[in-house]
Write a protein that holds these residues in place. Sequence first.
Motif, PDB file in Angstrom:
ATOM      1  N   PRO A 131     -14.312 -21.900  -5.445  1.00 39.05           N
ATOM      2  CA  PRO A 131     -15.336 -21.936  -6.452  1.00 39.05           C
ATOM      3  C   PRO A 131     -15.075 -20.864  -7.586  1.00 39.05           C
ATOM      4  O   PRO A 131     -14.969 -21.426  -8.842  1.00 39.05           O
ATOM      5  CB  PRO A 131     -16.512 -21.687  -5.808  1.00 39.05           C
ATOM      6  CG  PRO A 131     -16.318 -22.045  -4.493  1.00 39.05           C
ATOM      7  CD  PRO A 131     -14.866 -21.872  -4.187  1.00 39.05           C
ATOM      8  N   PRO A 132     -14.672 -19.475  -7.310  1.00 39.16           N
ATOM      9  CA  PRO A 132     -14.298 -18.695  -8.498  1.00 39.16           C
ATOM     10  C   PRO A 132     -13.096 -19.143  -9.180  1.00 39.16           C
ATOM     11  O   PRO A 132     -13.095 -18.898 -10.428  1.00 39.16           O
ATOM     12  CB  PRO A 132     -14.250 -17.205  -7.869  1.00 39.16           C
ATOM     13  CG  PRO A 132     -14.352 -17.327  -6.427  1.00 39.16           C
ATOM     14  CD  PRO A 132     -14.790 -18.995  -6.169  1.00 39.16           C
ATOM     15  N   LEU A 137     -10.411 -21.006 -13.936  1.00 40.71           N
ATOM     16  CA  LEU A 137      -9.519 -22.058 -14.734  1.00 40.71           C
ATOM     17  C   LEU A 137     -10.256 -22.759 -15.641  1.00 40.71           C
ATOM     18  O   LEU A 137      -9.669 -23.118 -16.690  1.00 40.71           O
ATOM     19  CB  LEU A 137      -8.824 -22.967 -13.618  1.00 40.71           C
ATOM     20  CG  LEU A 137      -7.834 -22.280 -12.667  1.00 40.71           C
ATOM     21  CD1 LEU A 137      -7.534 -23.219 -11.672  1.00 40.71           C
ATOM     22  CD2 LEU A 137      -6.697 -21.718 -13.632  1.00 40.71           C
ATOM     23  N   TRP A 138     -11.374 -23.243 -15.278  1.00 41.89           N
ATOM     24  CA  TRP A 138     -12.152 -23.956 -16.271  1.00 41.89           C
ATOM     25  C   TRP A 138     -12.443 -23.250 -17.463  1.00 41.89           C
ATOM     26  O   TRP A 138     -12.025 -23.730 -18.641  1.00 41.89           O
ATOM     27  CB  TRP A 138     -13.594 -24.331 -15.644  1.00 41.89           C
ATOM     28  CG  TRP A 138     -14.311 -25.279 -16.396  1.00 41.89           C
ATOM     29  CD1 TRP A 138     -15.426 -24.990 -17.268  1.00 41.89           C
ATOM     30  CD2 TRP A 138     -14.422 -26.623 -16.765  1.00 41.89           C
ATOM     31  NE1 TRP A 138     -15.801 -25.909 -17.978  1.00 41.89           N
ATOM     32  CE2 TRP A 138     -15.188 -27.079 -17.407  1.00 41.89           C
ATOM     33  CE3 TRP A 138     -13.408 -27.712 -16.156  1.00 41.89           C
ATOM     34  CZ2 TRP A 138     -15.246 -28.476 -18.001  1.00 41.89           C
ATOM     35  CZ3 TRP A 138     -13.653 -28.966 -16.337  1.00 41.89           C
ATOM     36  CH2 TRP A 138     -14.669 -29.182 -17.287  1.00 41.89           C
ATOM     37  N   THR A 139     -12.947 -22.005 -17.391  1.00 44.32           N
ATOM     38  CA  THR A 139     -13.217 -21.174 -18.498  1.00 44.32           C
ATOM     39  C   THR A 139     -11.923 -20.991 -19.536  1.00 44.32           C
ATOM     40  O   THR A 139     -12.042 -21.270 -20.660  1.00 44.32           O
ATOM     41  CB  THR A 139     -13.580 -19.692 -18.154  1.00 44.32           C
ATOM     42  OG1 THR A 139     -14.930 -20.027 -17.247  1.00 44.32           O
ATOM     43  CG2 THR A 139     -14.022 -18.897 -19.562  1.00 44.32           C
ATOM     44  N   GLY A 167     -19.884 -24.785 -18.381  1.00 40.80           N
ATOM     45  CA  GLY A 167     -18.801 -25.796 -17.601  1.00 40.80           C
ATOM     46  C   GLY A 167     -18.271 -25.132 -16.145  1.00 40.80           C
ATOM     47  O   GLY A 167     -18.215 -25.647 -15.175  1.00 40.80           O
ATOM     48  N   ALA A 168     -17.954 -23.900 -16.410  1.00 39.06           N
ATOM     49  CA  ALA A 168     -17.285 -23.191 -15.409  1.00 39.06           C
ATOM     50  C   ALA A 168     -18.476 -23.025 -14.125  1.00 39.06           C
ATOM     51  O   ALA A 168     -18.105 -23.131 -13.248  1.00 39.06           O
ATOM     52  CB  ALA A 168     -17.082 -21.535 -15.639  1.00 39.06           C
ATOM     53  N   ALA A 169     -19.658 -22.718 -14.411  1.00 38.38           N
ATOM     54  CA  ALA A 169     -20.676 -22.709 -13.572  1.00 38.38           C
ATOM     55  C   ALA A 169     -20.844 -24.014 -12.834  1.00 38.38           C
ATOM     56  O   ALA A 169     -21.119 -24.210 -11.433  1.00 38.38           O
ATOM     57  CB  ALA A 169     -22.111 -22.408 -14.156  1.00 38.38           C
ATOM     58  N   ALA A 172     -18.161 -24.564 -10.222  1.00 35.82           N
ATOM     59  CA  ALA A 172     -18.226 -23.701  -9.092  1.00 35.82           C
ATOM     60  C   ALA A 172     -19.193 -24.144  -8.249  1.00 35.82           C
ATOM     61  O   ALA A 172     -19.246 -24.202  -6.830  1.00 35.82           O
ATOM     62  CB  ALA A 172     -18.602 -22.176  -9.597  1.00 35.82           C
ATOM     63  N   VAL A 173     -20.378 -24.713  -8.756  1.00 39.75           N
ATOM     64  CA  VAL A 173     -21.347 -25.365  -7.845  1.00 39.75           C
ATOM     65  C   VAL A 173     -20.951 -26.731  -7.305  1.00 39.75           C
ATOM     66  O   VAL A 173     -21.433 -26.808  -6.444  1.00 39.75           O
ATOM     67  CB  VAL A 173     -22.583 -25.646  -8.807  1.00 39.75           C
ATOM     68  CG1 VAL A 173     -23.800 -26.404  -8.274  1.00 39.75           C
ATOM     69  CG2 VAL A 173     -23.596 -24.355  -9.405  1.00 39.75           C
ATOM     70  N   LEU A 174     -20.042 -27.575  -7.946  1.00 40.15           N
ATOM     71  CA  LEU A 174     -19.708 -28.524  -7.578  1.00 40.15           C
ATOM     72  C   LEU A 174     -18.715 -28.233  -6.173  1.00 40.15           C
ATOM     73  O   LEU A 174     -18.798 -28.875  -5.027  1.00 40.15           O
ATOM     74  CB  LEU A 174     -18.831 -29.369  -8.479  1.00 40.15           C
ATOM     75  CG  LEU A 174     -19.602 -30.297  -9.611  1.00 40.15           C
ATOM     76  CD1 LEU A 174     -18.744 -30.638 -10.700  1.00 40.15           C
ATOM     77  CD2 LEU A 174     -20.274 -31.382  -8.786  1.00 40.15           C
ATOM     78  N   CYS A 175     -17.748 -27.263  -6.577  1.00 40.91           N
ATOM     79  CA  CYS A 175     -17.066 -26.961  -5.450  1.00 40.91           C
ATOM     80  C   CYS A 175     -18.034 -26.428  -4.265  1.00 40.91           C
ATOM     81  O   CYS A 175     -17.680 -26.657  -2.998  1.00 40.91           O
ATOM     82  CB  CYS A 175     -16.171 -25.582  -5.682  1.00 40.91           C
ATOM     83  SG  CYS A 175     -14.966 -26.304  -6.974  1.00 40.91           S
TER      84      CYS A 175
END
Length: 194
Positions: A131-132, A137-139, A167-169, A172-175
């Motif tokens: 998740p982190p 990576l998304w950010t 988007g990063a959050a 992370a929530v999806l993971c």
Amino acid sequence: MSEPKKIHEPPVALPCEICRDLLPLVQDGVASPESEAAVRAHLQTCEACRALWPEAGEESTLAPLPDDEKVVRKLRDRINGWLVLFIAFGLIWGMASSRSNVASGLLFVLIFPFVSGFTYWMGGRVWRVIPPLAAVLWTVFNLVDTRRYFVPETSGTVAWIVSALVGAAVVAVLCLIGTLAAALLKYAFGGMTK
């Protein structure tokens, strides 16, 4: 009625090909006593096969059994290596699918939870990094890729950074959702087998 006693007959002469097939089993100590006796008898008479296991002789001992902890550690290291490759491929695929016009919705929502959940299912503590790592990576991916869409003023810069962090959050929530689903499935299947 008692069973007749087993009469130990001398081992049958083995052809070299069969002896070479059985030799690893005898060396590992997993061959039947009859097979071991036949292989040892063959090794006493065949110089070519004895060259494959020079320690074999009448006074030789069986090779020691492999260390279980070492074997398990090597297997776990190999699995972890494949998991790292799977995680890298999955996260990169997830990032790439987020930019696709066709598959972005479905793949975006499925890839990240699948990668995290599958990693959790396979065991180990590697899933905690996903998740982190996906959020970072998304950010970075979005900050590099989307700067041209925002105005260069302060409000545009703030919106640009906020959109990347939101988007990063979400990623992370999806993971975490994928990990939770895998944990529940693992618990359910583990409970059924006990």
